[in-house]
Design a protein around this motif. Sequence first.
Motif, mmCIF file in Angstrom:
data_model
loop_
_atom_site.group_PDB
_atom_site.id
_atom_site.type_symbol
_atom_site.label_atom_id
_atom_site.label_comp_id
_atom_site.label_asym_id
_atom_site.label_seq_id
_atom_site.Cartn_x
_atom_site.Cartn_y
_atom_site.Cartn_z
ATOM 1 N N LYS A 1 0.855 -1.180 0.000
ATOM 2 C CA LYS A 1 0.000 0.000 0.000
ATOM 3 C C LYS A 1 0.894 1.233 0.000
ATOM 4 N N LYS A 2 0.494 2.262 -0.731
ATOM 5 C CA LYS A 2 1.266 3.492 -0.787
ATOM 6 C C LYS A 2 0.455 4.664 -0.264
ATOM 7 N N GLY A 3 1.146 5.617 0.342
ATOM 8 C CA GLY A 3 0.516 6.813 0.858
ATOM 9 C C GLY A 3 1.070 8.060 0.193
ATOM 10 N N MET A 4 0.309 9.140 0.275
ATOM 11 C CA MET A 4 0.708 10.411 -0.322
ATOM 12 C C MET A 4 1.645 11.170 0.613
ATOM 13 N N ASP B 1 2.452 7.652 -3.295
ATOM 14 C CA ASP B 1 3.777 7.677 -3.907
ATOM 15 C C ASP B 1 4.859 7.001 -3.076
ATOM 16 N N THR B 2 4.557 6.644 -1.818
ATOM 17 C CA THR B 2 5.569 6.091 -0.921
ATOM 18 C C THR B 2 4.995 4.910 -0.144
ATOM 19 N N ASP B 3 5.746 3.818 -0.093
ATOM 20 C CA ASP B 3 5.328 2.616 0.634
ATOM 21 C C ASP B 3 4.994 2.963 2.084
ATOM 22 N N CYS B 4 3.833 2.525 2.551
ATOM 23 C CA CYS B 4 3.371 2.847 3.909
ATOM 24 C C CYS B 4 4.268 2.271 4.995
ATOM 25 N N GLU B 5 5.161 1.342 4.638
ATOM 26 C CA GLU B 5 6.095 0.772 5.613
ATOM 27 C C GLU B 5 7.345 1.633 5.792
ATOM 28 N N ASN B 6 7.514 2.630 4.945
ATOM 29 C CA ASN B 6 8.685 3.513 5.062
ATOM 30 C C ASN B 6 8.577 4.395 6.302
ATOM 31 N N LEU B 7 9.726 4.764 6.846
ATOM 32 C CA LEU B 7 9.786 5.668 7.988
ATOM 33 C C LEU B 7 9.909 7.108 7.497
ATOM 34 N N LEU B 8 8.855 7.894 7.702
ATOM 35 C CA LEU B 8 8.849 9.309 7.333
ATOM 36 C C LEU B 8 8.173 10.106 8.447
ATOM 37 N N PRO B 9 8.532 11.386 8.601
ATOM 38 C CA PRO B 9 7.790 12.228 9.546
ATOM 39 C C PRO B 9 6.373 12.477 9.044
ATOM 40 N N VAL B 10 5.475 12.768 9.966
ATOM 41 C CA VAL B 10 4.112 13.182 9.622
ATOM 42 C C VAL B 10 4.092 14.708 9.527
ATOM 43 N N LEU B 11 3.447 15.229 8.491
ATOM 44 C CA LEU B 11 3.262 16.668 8.333
ATOM 45 C C LEU B 11 2.042 17.087 9.153
ATOM 46 N N CYS B 12 2.294 17.833 10.225
ATOM 47 C CA CYS B 12 1.225 18.270 11.125
ATOM 48 C C CYS B 12 0.980 19.763 10.949
ATOM 49 N N VAL B 13 -0.258 20.184 11.165
ATOM 50 C CA VAL B 13 -0.631 21.592 11.014
ATOM 51 C C VAL B 13 -1.481 22.044 12.189
ATOM 52 N N LYS B 14 -1.401 23.322 12.466
ATOM 53 C CA LYS B 14 -2.321 23.951 13.413
ATOM 54 C C LYS B 14 -2.894 25.179 12.728
ATOM 55 N N VAL B 15 -4.161 25.095 12.380
ATOM 56 C CA VAL B 15 -4.846 26.186 11.690
ATOM 57 C C VAL B 15 -5.393 27.151 12.746
ATOM 58 N N THR C 1 6.849 15.472 12.713
ATOM 59 C CA THR C 1 7.110 14.564 13.830
ATOM 60 C C THR C 1 8.402 13.779 13.603
ATOM 61 N N LYS C 2 8.694 12.894 14.536
ATOM 62 C CA LYS C 2 9.765 11.929 14.317
ATOM 63 C C LYS C 2 9.328 10.974 13.204
ATOM 64 N N PRO C 3 10.241 10.336 12.489
ATOM 65 C CA PRO C 3 9.862 9.404 11.416
ATOM 66 C C PRO C 3 9.107 8.189 11.960
ATOM 67 N N VAL C 4 8.021 7.832 11.294
ATOM 68 C CA VAL C 4 7.203 6.681 11.673
ATOM 69 C C VAL C 4 6.709 5.979 10.416
ATOM 70 N N LYS C 5 6.298 4.728 10.577
ATOM 71 C CA LYS C 5 5.629 4.018 9.485
ATOM 72 C C LYS C 5 4.176 4.466 9.448
ATOM 73 N N ALA C 6 3.704 4.873 8.303
ATOM 74 C CA ALA C 6 2.298 5.275 8.190
ATOM 75 C C ALA C 6 1.368 4.088 8.420
ATOM 76 N N SER D 1 -4.945 7.091 -1.970
ATOM 77 C CA SER D 1 -3.574 7.550 -1.772
ATOM 78 C C SER D 1 -3.211 7.806 -0.313
ATOM 79 N N THR D 2 -3.960 7.216 0.606
ATOM 80 C CA THR D 2 -3.683 7.402 2.034
ATOM 81 C C THR D 2 -3.486 6.053 2.694
ATOM 82 N N CYS D 3 -2.540 5.969 3.616
ATOM 83 C CA CYS D 3 -2.205 4.694 4.261
ATOM 84 C C CYS D 3 -3.228 4.260 5.305
ATOM 85 N N TRP D 4 -4.002 5.192 5.844
ATOM 86 C CA TRP D 4 -4.974 4.883 6.892
ATOM 87 C C TRP D 4 -6.392 5.147 6.373
#
Length: 200
Positions: free
Chosen positions: A19-22, A58-72, A105-110, A195-198
Amino acid sequence: MNKFLLLLLICTVGSTISKKGMTFMKYTHDARFGIDNLSCYAPSDFKGVPVCDAYNGDTDCENLLPVLCVKVDDSPRPAYPVTGEGAAMPVWNYFGWGRGHVASTKPVKASQFQTREAVDAFCADAFGSGWKVQSWQDMSKWISGMGGVDGMKYSGSEWSANADKMQSGGWGFYAYGNLRNDTRLWMDGPHDQVSTCWAH
Protein backbone atom coordinates in the motif's frame (compact mmCIF):
# COMPACT_ATOMS: atom_id res chain seq x y z
CA MET A 1 -4.60 -27.22 -8.81
CA ASN A 2 -7.19 -27.58 -6.05
CA LYS A 3 -9.19 -24.64 -4.72
CA PHE A 4 -7.23 -24.44 -1.44
CA LEU A 5 -3.86 -24.08 -3.19
CA LEU A 6 -5.29 -21.52 -5.63
CA LEU A 7 -6.68 -19.44 -2.75
CA LEU A 8 -3.34 -19.67 -0.93
CA LEU A 9 -1.50 -18.52 -4.08
CA ILE A 10 -3.87 -15.56 -4.52
CA CYS A 11 -3.47 -14.52 -0.88
CA THR A 12 0.32 -14.84 -1.05
CA VAL A 13 0.58 -12.74 -4.21
CA GLY A 14 -1.86 -10.16 -2.82
CA SER A 15 0.09 -9.80 0.41
CA THR A 16 3.21 -8.74 -1.50
CA ILE A 17 1.46 -5.70 -3.02
CA SER A 18 2.46 -2.73 -0.89
CA LYS A 19 0.00 0.00 0.00
CA LYS A 20 1.27 3.49 -0.79
CA GLY A 21 0.52 6.81 0.86
CA MET A 22 0.71 10.41 -0.32
CA THR A 23 3.53 12.70 0.80
CA PHE A 24 4.41 16.38 0.61
CA MET A 25 7.74 18.13 1.09
CA LYS A 26 9.21 21.47 2.07
CA TYR A 27 10.12 23.19 -1.19
CA THR A 28 11.44 26.56 0.01
CA HIS A 29 11.63 28.73 3.12
CA ASP A 30 11.01 32.49 3.14
CA ALA A 31 12.95 33.88 6.10
CA ARG A 32 11.34 37.31 5.74
CA PHE A 33 8.08 35.93 7.09
CA GLY A 34 9.22 32.69 8.72
CA ILE A 35 7.14 30.60 6.32
CA ASP A 36 7.65 27.39 4.38
CA ASN A 37 6.30 26.50 0.96
CA LEU A 38 5.09 22.88 1.21
CA SER A 39 4.60 21.17 -2.11
CA CYS A 40 3.80 18.00 -3.99
CA TYR A 41 7.09 18.63 -5.78
CA ALA A 42 10.56 18.11 -4.34
CA PRO A 43 13.46 20.54 -4.92
CA SER A 44 15.55 19.64 -7.97
CA ASP A 45 18.48 18.40 -5.85
CA PHE A 46 16.38 15.97 -3.77
CA LYS A 47 17.37 12.34 -4.39
CA GLY A 48 14.08 10.68 -3.40
CA VAL A 49 10.53 10.72 -4.79
CA PRO A 50 10.36 13.81 -7.03
CA VAL A 51 6.59 14.34 -7.05
CA CYS A 52 3.61 13.17 -5.03
CA ASP A 53 0.82 10.94 -6.33
CA ALA A 54 -2.51 12.22 -5.00
CA TYR A 55 -4.40 9.37 -6.66
CA ASN A 56 -2.46 6.18 -5.87
CA GLY A 57 0.07 7.25 -3.26
CA ASP A 58 3.78 7.68 -3.91
CA THR A 59 5.57 6.09 -0.92
CA ASP A 60 5.33 2.62 0.63
CA CYS A 61 3.37 2.85 3.91
CA GLU A 62 6.09 0.77 5.61
CA ASN A 63 8.69 3.51 5.06
CA LEU A 64 9.79 5.67 7.99
CA LEU A 65 8.85 9.31 7.33
CA PRO A 66 7.79 12.23 9.55
CA VAL A 67 4.11 13.18 9.62
CA LEU A 68 3.26 16.67 8.33
CA CYS A 69 1.23 18.27 11.12
CA VAL A 70 -0.63 21.59 11.01
CA LYS A 71 -2.32 23.95 13.41
CA VAL A 72 -4.85 26.19 11.69
CA ASP A 73 -5.31 29.38 13.74
CA ASP A 74 -6.56 31.65 10.94
CA SER A 75 -3.39 33.75 10.88
CA PRO A 76 -3.67 36.45 8.17
CA ARG A 77 -1.70 35.77 5.00
CA PRO A 78 1.77 37.36 5.04
CA ALA A 79 2.81 39.31 1.94
CA TYR A 80 4.61 36.54 0.06
CA PRO A 81 4.62 37.00 -3.72
CA VAL A 82 2.58 34.81 -6.05
CA THR A 83 3.49 34.88 -9.72
CA GLY A 84 3.26 32.50 -12.66
CA GLU A 85 0.79 31.06 -15.13
CA GLY A 86 -0.88 28.28 -13.16
CA ALA A 87 -1.86 24.99 -14.82
CA ALA A 88 -5.22 23.20 -14.62
CA MET A 89 -6.13 25.74 -11.94
CA PRO A 90 -5.19 29.43 -11.50
CA VAL A 91 -1.71 30.05 -10.08
CA TRP A 92 -3.05 31.09 -6.66
CA ASN A 93 -4.50 27.60 -6.16
CA TYR A 94 -0.99 26.14 -5.94
CA PHE A 95 0.41 28.74 -3.51
CA GLY A 96 -2.48 29.19 -1.09
CA TRP A 97 -2.20 30.22 2.54
CA GLY A 98 -2.39 27.41 5.12
CA ARG A 99 -3.81 29.78 7.77
CA GLY A 100 -1.42 28.71 10.48
CA HIS A 101 1.67 26.68 11.35
CA VAL A 102 3.36 23.44 10.26
CA ALA A 103 5.63 21.00 12.10
CA SER A 104 6.96 17.51 11.43
CA THR A 105 7.11 14.56 13.83
CA LYS A 106 9.76 11.93 14.32
CA PRO A 107 9.86 9.40 11.42
CA VAL A 108 7.20 6.68 11.67
CA LYS A 109 5.63 4.02 9.49
CA ALA A 110 2.30 5.28 8.19
CA SER A 111 1.05 1.68 8.39
CA GLN A 112 0.98 1.96 12.18
CA PHE A 113 -2.10 4.21 11.97
CA GLN A 114 -5.51 2.67 11.38
CA THR A 115 -7.52 5.89 11.08
CA ARG A 116 -7.17 9.61 10.38
CA GLU A 117 -8.15 10.25 14.00
CA ALA A 118 -5.14 8.23 15.17
CA VAL A 119 -2.78 10.38 13.08
CA ASP A 120 -4.42 13.55 14.41
CA ALA A 121 -3.86 12.27 17.95
CA PHE A 122 -0.21 11.55 17.11
CA CYS A 123 0.25 15.17 15.99
CA ALA A 124 -1.52 16.47 19.09
CA ASP A 125 0.65 14.30 21.34
CA ALA A 126 3.77 15.67 19.64
CA PHE A 127 2.88 19.37 19.50
CA GLY A 128 -0.20 20.06 21.63
CA SER A 129 -3.90 20.71 21.37
CA GLY A 130 -5.20 21.77 17.96
CA TRP A 131 -2.49 20.08 15.92
CA LYS A 132 -3.57 17.53 13.29
CA VAL A 133 -2.24 15.81 10.18
CA GLN A 134 -2.22 17.95 7.04
CA SER A 135 -5.21 17.06 4.89
CA TRP A 136 -5.71 17.45 1.16
CA GLN A 137 -9.34 18.27 1.93
CA ASP A 138 -8.48 21.45 3.83
CA MET A 139 -5.02 22.39 2.60
CA SER A 140 -5.17 26.13 2.05
CA LYS A 141 -7.19 29.13 0.92
CA TRP A 142 -6.58 31.59 -1.90
CA ILE A 143 -8.15 34.72 -3.35
CA SER A 144 -7.98 35.52 -7.04
CA GLY A 145 -5.34 38.19 -7.61
CA MET A 146 -3.61 37.74 -4.24
CA GLY A 147 0.11 38.31 -3.91
CA GLY A 148 1.50 39.68 -7.11
CA VAL A 149 5.15 40.66 -7.46
CA ASP A 150 5.31 42.54 -4.14
CA GLY A 151 3.02 40.09 -2.35
CA MET A 152 0.87 42.80 -0.80
CA LYS A 153 -2.51 42.19 -2.47
CA TYR A 154 -4.86 40.40 -0.04
CA SER A 155 -2.35 40.15 2.80
CA GLY A 156 -2.64 41.12 6.47
CA SER A 157 -5.92 42.82 7.39
CA GLU A 158 -7.03 42.85 3.75
CA TRP A 159 -6.83 39.05 3.75
CA SER A 160 -8.95 38.72 6.87
CA ALA A 161 -11.55 41.19 5.57
CA ASN A 162 -12.16 39.17 2.40
CA ALA A 163 -13.04 35.74 3.75
CA ASP A 164 -16.05 35.63 1.42
CA LYS A 165 -13.71 35.58 -1.60
CA MET A 166 -11.56 32.66 -0.42
CA GLN A 167 -11.40 29.39 -2.34
CA SER A 168 -9.80 26.06 -1.41
CA GLY A 169 -6.33 25.34 -2.81
CA GLY A 170 -4.28 22.25 -3.59
CA TRP A 171 -0.92 20.79 -4.66
CA GLY A 172 1.04 23.26 -2.50
CA PHE A 173 0.68 25.90 0.20
CA TYR A 174 2.49 28.26 2.58
CA ALA A 175 2.42 28.21 6.39
CA TYR A 176 4.51 29.43 9.32
CA GLY A 177 7.39 27.07 10.10
CA ASN A 178 10.86 25.97 9.09
CA LEU A 179 10.79 22.23 8.51
CA ARG A 180 13.60 19.90 7.52
CA ASN A 181 14.00 19.65 3.73
CA ASP A 182 15.75 16.30 3.42
CA THR A 183 12.69 14.05 3.52
CA ARG A 184 9.14 13.74 2.31
CA LEU A 185 6.32 13.90 4.87
CA TRP A 186 3.19 11.79 5.35
CA MET A 187 -0.12 13.57 4.81
CA ASP A 188 -3.81 12.74 4.42
CA GLY A 189 -4.67 12.42 0.73
CA PRO A 190 -7.93 13.11 -1.14
CA HIS A 191 -10.79 11.18 0.45
CA ASP A 192 -12.11 9.95 -2.89
CA GLN A 193 -8.77 8.37 -3.86
CA VAL A 194 -6.64 5.45 -2.59
CA SER A 195 -3.57 7.55 -1.77
CA THR A 196 -3.68 7.40 2.03
CA CYS A 197 -2.20 4.69 4.26
CA TRP A 198 -4.97 4.88 6.89
CA ALA A 199 -8.79 4.92 6.77
CA HIS A 200 -10.64 8.28 6.66
